[in-house]
Design an enzyme around this catalytic site. Structure first.
Site, mmCIF file in Angstrom:
data_model
loop_
_atom_site.group_PDB
_atom_site.id
_atom_site.type_symbol
_atom_site.label_atom_id
_atom_site.label_comp_id
_atom_site.label_asym_id
_atom_site.label_seq_id
_atom_site.Cartn_x
_atom_site.Cartn_y
_atom_site.Cartn_z
ATOM 1 N N SER A 39 0.955 -1.080 -0.373
ATOM 2 C CA SER A 39 0.208 0.064 0.086
ATOM 3 C C SER A 39 0.877 1.092 -0.038
ATOM 4 O O SER A 39 0.548 2.500 -0.733
ATOM 5 C CB SER A 39 -0.487 -0.370 1.227
ATOM 6 N N HIS A 270 0.849 6.528 6.287
ATOM 7 C CA HIS A 270 0.397 6.262 4.548
ATOM 8 C C HIS A 270 1.110 6.965 3.461
ATOM 9 O O HIS A 270 0.539 8.342 4.791
ATOM 10 C CB HIS A 270 0.034 5.368 3.731
#
Length: 333
Positions: A39, A270
Site C-alpha cells: 500500500s 501512509h
C-alpha cells in the site's frame, strides 16, 4: 519524435515538479511498465481513488501512475494494500474479494518493473503500529516498544527483517525469470519518524521509541537495498531524500500521514500525495541519472497539487466513502 519527447518532458515537469527538461529528454524509452507492491505503492486515500482496484485501494495519483505519465509508457499497476512477498506468486485476500498473484501481470515484453515490498512480511509494520502506541503511557520518556520486541537480548523485528531480505531477493529472481528484458527497480520506504525530535500528537510513540522506529525502518530499507544488489536490480533510496518530510514535518512538507486517517489526504501512517510524488520523482531521477534530491520548488509544487486534489476529493464524497469501505476492516501498508 522530437515533438513526442517534448510532450513527455512537459508532462514530467507538471507531474513531478521542477525536473530539468534535459533530464526528461534523456529518460530511457520503455514500452510496458508493471508496478508491483504493497500500500505504500497503491496509496490508499490519496485522491482520487481507483474504484476499480477493489480491495487493493489504489490511487489514480500513486507513484506508478505519476512515473508512467512522466515516462510516457503503458502501465499495468497491480499493487495492492496489505501485500507481502508471498502475494507475488499467491492470491491475496482483500475486503472485496481475491486479488490475483501480482506476478500474473509480468510478461516477456515487460521492460520496466518497480517493486515496493517488504514492510508487511512477518507482520513487521503491523506489529509496530498495533503495539507501540499503546505502550507509550507505561513509559512516555523511555523506549517500551523496543523493550517489548527485544527477547533474550534479540531484536525480534530485526530478525524478521533479515528473513524478509531473503524473500525479496527471491522475488527479484522471479521477476527476471518472467520478464528477462526488464529494468527492475526496488523502491525504498520514505521516513515515517524523524531522526531527532518527537511529535506524539501525530506519532503516538514513547520518546525513546522514535529512535527505535527510525532504526527499524533503516534496517528494512537496508534489506531492500541488499536484495536489489544481490539480484542485479536497482535500489531507489527514498529514505535519505525524505529527510525533513517525515510525519512530524509541517503540513505541506510532510510526506507521511500521522496516526489519524484523513479521507482527503491519505490512510494513517501512509504516504500523502507529496510522498507519492516524491517517490515518483526519485525513481525518475534514478532512471535519468539526475541527483536523487528533492528541491524546495518541487516540494512546493507537490503541496499545491495535494491541496487541489483534496478539494476534488471533497467534491466527490461518494468516491471517498467507497474507498473507506474498502479499508475499514484492517490497516494495510
Amino acid at each position: 519524435m522530437k515533438l513526442r519527447r517534448l510532450l513527455a518532458a512537459c508532462t514530467a515537469l507538471v507531474l513531478l515538479g521542477s525536473i530539468p527538461v534535459a533530464n526528461a529528454s534523456a529518460a530511457p524509452r520503455f514500452f510496458h511498465y508493471v508496478a508491483l507492491g504493497d500500500s505504500y505503492t497503491s496509496a490508499p486515500f490519496v485522491p482520487l481513488p481507483d474504484l476499480l482496484s477493489l480491495g487493493c485501494v489504489r490511487s489514480y495519483n500513486n507513484y506508478p501512475k505519476l512515473l508512467a505519465a512522466a515516462l510516457h509508457v503503458r502501465l499495468t499497476d497491480v499493487s495492492c494494500g496489505g501485500a507481502d512477498t508471498t502475494n507475488m506468486t499467491q492470491p491475496q485476500s482483500t475486503v472485496l474479494g481475491t486479488a490475483a498473484p501480482q506476478f500474473n501481470a509480468l510478461t516477456p515484453d515487460t521492460d520496466l518493473v518497480t517493486l515496493g515490498i517488504g514492510g508487511n512480511d512477518f507482520g513487521v509494520f503491523g506489529s509496530i503500529i498495533d503495539t507501540c502506541p499503546g505502550l507509550r503511557a507505561s513509559d512516555p520518556t523511555g523506549a517500551p516498544c523496543k523493550a517489548h520486541f527485544t527477547v533474550d537480548g534479540v531484536d525480534t523485528l530485526r530478525a524478521k527483517i533479515a528473513q524478509t531480505q531473503t524473500r525479496i531477493a527471491v522475488v527479484v529472481q522471479g521477476i527476471k525469470a518472467r520478464s528477462p528484458k526488464a529494468k527492475i527497480l526496488l523502491i525504498g520506504y520514505p521516513k515515517i519518524a524523524p531522526e531527532h525530535g518527537t511529535c506524539p500528537s501525530v506519532l503516538p510513540f514513547a520518546d525513546g521509541d522514535y529512535t527505535y522506529l527510525y532504526s527499524i525502518e533503516q534496517a528494512l530499507n537496508a534489506a531492500v537495498s541488499n536484495a536489489a544488489a544481490a539480484g542485479g536490480a536497482t535500489y531507489v533510496d527514498t529514505f535519505g531524500p525524505s529527510t525533513g518530510h517525515d510525519a512530524c514535518a509541517p503540513d505541506g512538507q510532510a510526506w507521511i500521514q500521522g496516526k489519524d486517517i484523513n479521507l482527503l489526504r491519505a490512510f494513517n501512517y501512509h504516504p500523502r500525495y507529496e510522498g507519492e510524488a516524491g517517490m515518483a520523482a526519485l525513481t525518475y531521477k534514478t532512471l535519468t541519472g539526475a541527483p536523487a534530491t528533492v528541491t524546495a520548488a518541487e516540494q512546493s509544487a507537490w503541496a499545491a497539487r495535494a491541496r487541489t486534489l483534496a478539494k476534488q476529493a471533497a467534491a466527490s464524497p461518494q468516491a471517498v466513502q467507497a474507498s473507506l469501505n474498502r479499508v475499514r476492516t484492517s490497516a494495510q501498508r
